[in-house]
Every structure is written in C-alpha cells, then in structure tokens.
Design an enzyme around this catalytic site. Structure first.
Site, mmCIF file in Angstrom:
data_model
loop_
_atom_site.group_PDB
_atom_site.id
_atom_site.type_symbol
_atom_site.label_atom_id
_atom_site.label_comp_id
_atom_site.label_asym_id
_atom_site.label_seq_id
_atom_site.Cartn_x
_atom_site.Cartn_y
_atom_site.Cartn_z
ATOM 1 N N ARG A 1 1.305 -1.247 -0.052
ATOM 2 C CA ARG A 1 0.166 0.126 0.144
ATOM 3 C C ARG A 1 1.148 1.398 -0.158
ATOM 4 O O ARG A 1 0.378 2.327 0.561
ATOM 5 C CB ARG A 1 -0.838 -0.120 1.154
ATOM 6 C CG ARG A 1 -0.576 0.242 2.117
ATOM 7 C CD ARG A 1 -1.280 -0.098 3.656
ATOM 8 N NE ARG A 1 -0.816 -0.559 5.208
ATOM 9 C CZ ARG A 1 -1.352 0.133 6.005
ATOM 10 N NH1 ARG A 1 -2.546 0.941 5.796
ATOM 11 N NH2 ARG A 1 -0.763 0.218 7.121
ATOM 12 N N ASP B 1 -6.253 -3.731 0.268
ATOM 13 C CA ASP B 1 -7.252 -2.240 -0.683
ATOM 14 C C ASP B 1 -5.832 -1.790 -0.717
ATOM 15 O O ASP B 1 -6.508 0.053 -2.044
ATOM 16 C CB ASP B 1 -8.281 -1.602 -0.283
ATOM 17 C CG ASP B 1 -8.391 -1.197 1.707
ATOM 18 O OD1 ASP B 1 -7.500 -0.575 1.351
ATOM 19 O OD2 ASP B 1 -8.582 -0.547 2.014
ATOM 20 N N GLY B 2 -4.297 -1.763 -0.335
ATOM 21 C CA GLY B 2 -4.158 -0.484 -0.563
ATOM 22 C C GLY B 2 -3.715 1.117 -0.136
ATOM 23 O O GLY B 2 -3.511 1.890 0.021
ATOM 24 N N ARG C 1 6.065 9.730 3.574
ATOM 25 C CA ARG C 1 6.968 10.356 4.646
ATOM 26 C C ARG C 1 9.134 10.326 4.027
ATOM 27 O O ARG C 1 8.806 10.501 2.839
ATOM 28 C CB ARG C 1 7.112 8.794 5.561
ATOM 29 C CG ARG C 1 8.078 7.640 4.521
ATOM 30 C CD ARG C 1 8.307 6.118 5.577
ATOM 31 N NE ARG C 1 7.238 5.447 6.070
ATOM 32 C CZ ARG C 1 6.013 4.622 5.992
ATOM 33 N NH1 ARG C 1 6.936 3.742 4.696
ATOM 34 N NH2 ARG C 1 6.035 4.394 6.554
ATOM 35 N N ASP D 1 11.007 -6.981 7.562
ATOM 36 C CA ASP D 1 10.561 -6.671 6.582
ATOM 37 C C ASP D 1 10.109 -4.543 7.084
ATOM 38 O O ASP D 1 9.941 -3.937 6.269
ATOM 39 C CB ASP D 1 9.542 -6.717 5.498
ATOM 40 C CG ASP D 1 8.400 -6.819 6.890
ATOM 41 O OD1 ASP D 1 8.526 -7.865 7.630
ATOM 42 O OD2 ASP D 1 7.149 -6.743 6.775
ATOM 43 N N ASN D 2 10.118 -4.910 8.845
ATOM 44 C CA ASN D 2 9.729 -3.300 9.484
ATOM 45 C C ASN D 2 11.039 -3.005 9.533
ATOM 46 O O ASN D 2 11.524 -1.857 10.424
ATOM 47 C CB ASN D 2 9.651 -3.481 9.941
ATOM 48 C CG ASN D 2 8.024 -3.607 9.957
ATOM 49 O OD1 ASN D 2 7.302 -3.782 8.405
ATOM 50 N ND2 ASN D 2 7.007 -4.602 10.509
ATOM 51 N N ASP E 1 7.542 2.858 9.650
ATOM 52 C CA ASP E 1 6.666 1.460 9.446
ATOM 53 C C ASP E 1 5.789 1.453 10.955
ATOM 54 O O ASP E 1 5.687 0.882 11.240
ATOM 55 C CB ASP E 1 7.083 0.202 8.871
ATOM 56 C CG ASP E 1 5.858 -0.004 8.363
ATOM 57 O OD1 ASP E 1 5.211 0.547 8.225
ATOM 58 O OD2 ASP E 1 6.777 -0.973 7.591
#
Length: 465
Positions: A96, A128-129, A182, A263-264, A273
């Site tokens: 997203r 839904d992104g 960001r 992945d964060n 994140d």
C-alpha cells in the site's frame, strides 16, 4: 538548542534507477475522489527544497502523486521478503505504498519520499492499498514525539485526506482515508536482502550492498575486525551499529514499536513503519503494543533482543557474499554497542554529561530501579530529574559526580512533561473524527517541537562524532 533541518534547494537524484528493474515494480497511485491537505511538514520540506509549493501544488504531488520535476517518472513498489513474528514470508512487498522520489538534502545525503495508503500494487494481496486517516494521524504523533526524543526516525512529510470510506475489522467503520508521504534516508530493508538470498540473486545482492555503502555511509569497522575491507562485512558492521543505537533510542524514549519484523527494519538505521505503537504509561519491560503479540515477542524489554535477532537474519543473507566468521564477529559487537548507546542516550535525556560506559550503566540501572519502584511514567521521571535534580537515596548516589547539562529552556520548568499516552492519542483523533477539529493535533505537534528544542541535538552514535 536543536538546529532546524538545513535548508536546501531542490536537487533530484535517483540512484535507485540502476537497481529498479529487479528491486521493484512501476506502479500508479490510486485515483482518489478528493485530496484535502491535512498536514504538511514545512520544517523538513525546506530541507529538500519543496517548502515553497502552494497547497494546490502540494496536493497534486502528495495526493495525486504527479511526478516531481526531474525525479522518478513513475513510483516504484519495492520487493522484499521478511520474517513476520519469526515466520518467513516470501509473499510480501510494498502493498500500500511506493517509493515516490529521491533527492539530496542540504548535507548532500540522499533522501527518499515514500508513501503509505497510496493504492494497490502487485504486492497488495487481498488488501485495499489504503490507509485510514486515524492511522495517518497516529503516524504524525509517533514521528514527532520520537524526533523530539532524539530517535533517528522517518519524518511524516504530508497527510492528504482522500475522500474514501474504509472498512477495518479492528476499528469503527466506515472510517476516513488518507495518503501519507514519509521522508526517509532510505527504504532498503533487511527483508530486501532476504529476498535476494531466497532467489539466489548474488550479483544483485552485491549491487545492493554497494548501493547501501554509497548512500548510507558509516565509519570503518574496528581495525582488528576480520574481513573489514569486504563490502558485505563493512555493511554488516554498519547495520549492527545502527540497530544497537536504534534499540537503545527506543528504550530511552519509552517507546514500543510493536512489529519488529525483518521487513520493518531499514538498513539505514531509521525507525519507521508505525502501526500499533505505544509509549509506556509506566516502566514495564513486559508491556506490548500489538494486541496480536500474544507471546510478547516484541514487548518493550525484548526490543534489543528482537533487533539483534534481525541482525542475525541479515548476516544469513550476506553469507551469499562473505564467510560466516567476519559476519559473526560483527554480530558479536551488538551487546557492547547497545550498552554504550543506552548509557549515552540516557544521560542525554536526563540532562547530565556521560562519564563512560561502566558509570553510565550503573546510572541507568539505578534509574530503572527507581522507575519500577515508583511505578512512575518515564516522561515524568525524566522531567523531574532533569540535570540530576530532585534525586534521593540510591538514585542520588548514582548521580554523584555527574555534571548537569543546560537546563535553561523554559520547558524544564513546566509542571508536566509532554507525553504520548494512548488516551491523549485517542482524544486528538476524536476531535478530528467527531468535530473535524484539527487544532489539538497541531497544538500537540507544536508542543512536541518545543520539547525537542529543549532537549537539543541528540548524541551521535559511537564512531559518528
């Protein structure tokens, strides 16, 4: 006193282009029904030469995501894998969000503009992104609080409300939607390297190592470090140093990130994140932020362990390029680096001059004991004892010999500290949700920036002075 971000002219620079064919997928932003500007960070927009935009132009670029001049012609949804609560998942990526632009700051460092809630990508799976407006407001509050407390964090650059109604299972629905932009120094994750390992893309991993060394430079490894001249080993040392300092900065801030998956984890060392984050109401190592963290894997007191574990996964990936021994040697530095960092950062927040790791560790232990015994909120503790004042008993003994730093800012005479507990976060959101009243949010941001001014510049990590 903390300096404002260094003003700069707009200087687009897109070194990601060389990696783009295998690092990500070109995508388009969602066509939102509306774009209403809700937050723009002109402090940091000035640092990349974008503060002079009027609001209409701002919304075209950060609501419609029209390309910036001379920048990426199309956004790039980055590919990566990751351990999620220590279970490996190869089916993730930017679901997203996307990388929107790259440019140079006033200090010459590369800066990325990335998004959250900007629409579906090939990695959205069943999502839904989109991003809820509440999620965007929470990210503003998290990043402003952390920046004020000296954490190396992403900056919330822009929030644009998009006019859609979203349905979520974990909050009242329908709810309002937003596109968030960001500002980071980079968006390369440990999970990016894990994906290249899984796909056995050795040449690409070597290119990515070179990219990270060029764009996120750091000090050389210790003189006696084995393999210190190998690119992958150098990068391993940099990431271990950064993760140790990041873990320490969260602990001193009393912050619980909540979801410390690989992945964060950004190899530039930035905190980013933000999902189910919380700040401590009182000092409690077992405090968790995510309602779904049933085992307390990412509890407050386990965050250093989590980041160390993630460094281990980074080392596993880099085994494609380097032998185990020098990577393990880099990993073994984490504990000592963390202890040095937490002492240095604790003294900074307490307002005393560090005396060295051994003395500073004893001071931290005495403060933790006082926090736990008094069940005190950390923000109140640090304000009450700023510069070593109002200490008694064991804490006064531990502070003996410490010199206070500047306490002249009026903030240090306030009756109560700035904090970011969940009740206040919910109250700020309720004002927006129920009355479309944004003043509590803007007032809180101003108060947090005042607190940041009082703290002054955060300490540089070891080796970066």
């Amino acid at each position: 006193m903390r300096a404002e971000p260094q003003a700069a002219s707009y200087r687009p620079d897109t070194p990601i282009d060389a990696l783009a064919p295998w690092l990500g997928d070109p995508v388009a932003a969602a066509d939102f029904p509306d774009t209403r500007l809700r937050f723009r960070n002109d402090r940091h927009a000035a640092a990349v030469g974008l503060a002079d935009m009027d609001d209409a132009e701002w919304c075209r670029h950060f609501g419609r995501y029209e390309p910036l001049d001379g920048n990426l012609p199309q956004p790039l949804a980055l590919r990566y894998h990751g351990h999620q609560f220590r279970v490996y998942n190869p089916e993730i990526g930017d679901g997203r969000g996307f990388l929107f632009a790259q440019m140079r700051g006033g200090d010459g460092r590369l800066l990325d503009l990335g998004t959250k809630g900007s629409g579906q990508t090939p990695w959205s799976r069943d999502g839904d992104g989109r991003l809820t407006l509440k999620g965007a407001v929470r990210e503003i509050l998290a990043t402003e609080m952390l920046e004020a407390l000296g954490v190396y964090t992403s900056k919330t650059f822009s929030v644009v409300e998009t006019g859609e109604e979203l349905w979520r299972s974990d909050e009242p629905s329908p709810t309002r939607s937003a596109a968030l932009t960001r500002l980071n120094h980079g968006h390369i994750r440990i999970g990016t390297f894990q994906r290249l390992l899984a796909l056995e893309e050795r040449d690409h991993m070597a290119q990515l190592v070179d990219y990270c060394l060029a764009q996120f430079p750091g000090p050389p490894p210790p003189a006696d470090a084995p393999g210190r001249d190998e690119p992958a080993v150098r990068l391993m040392h940099h990431v271990v140093e950064r993760m140790a300092d990041l873990a320490a900065s969260w602990m001193v801030a009393g912050f619980v990130h909540g979801v410390l998956n690989t992945d964060n984890m950004n190899v530039s060392g930035e905190s980013f994140d933000y999902g189910p984050w919380r700040f401590l109401p009182r000092w409690d190592p077992g405090f968790t932020a995510a309602y779904f963290d049933h085992s307390g894997l990412y509890a407050f007191g386990r965050q250093p362990e989590a980041l160390h574990w993630n460094c281990g996964q980074f080392a596993v990936a880099l085994r494609m390029l380097a032998d185990s021994a020098p990577l393990i040697a880099a990993m073994e530095r984490f504990g000592a680096l963390y202890m040095e960092a937490i002492g240095r950062r604790w003294c900074w927040r307490l307002g005393v001059t560090p005396r060295g790791t051994e003395a500073d560790t004893a001071l931290v232990s005495a403060c933790e004991a006082a926090l736990q015994a008094g069940r005190e909120n950390p923000d109140a503790f640090f304000l009450r004892h700023r510069g070593g004042r109002d200490a008694s008993g064991t804490l006064a003994d531990a502070l003996s010999g410490y010199e206070p730093t500047d306490t002249s800012h009026p903030y240090w005479s306030d009756d109560a500290p700035q904090s970011m507990l969940v009740d206040e976060v919910e109250a700020i959101w309720s004002a927006i949700d129920e009355r479309d009243d944004w003043q509590p949010l803007h007032g809180k941001v101003a108060a947090l920036r005042r607190m940041g001014e009082a703290h002054g510049e955060p300490p540089a990590p070891a080796g970066h002075e």
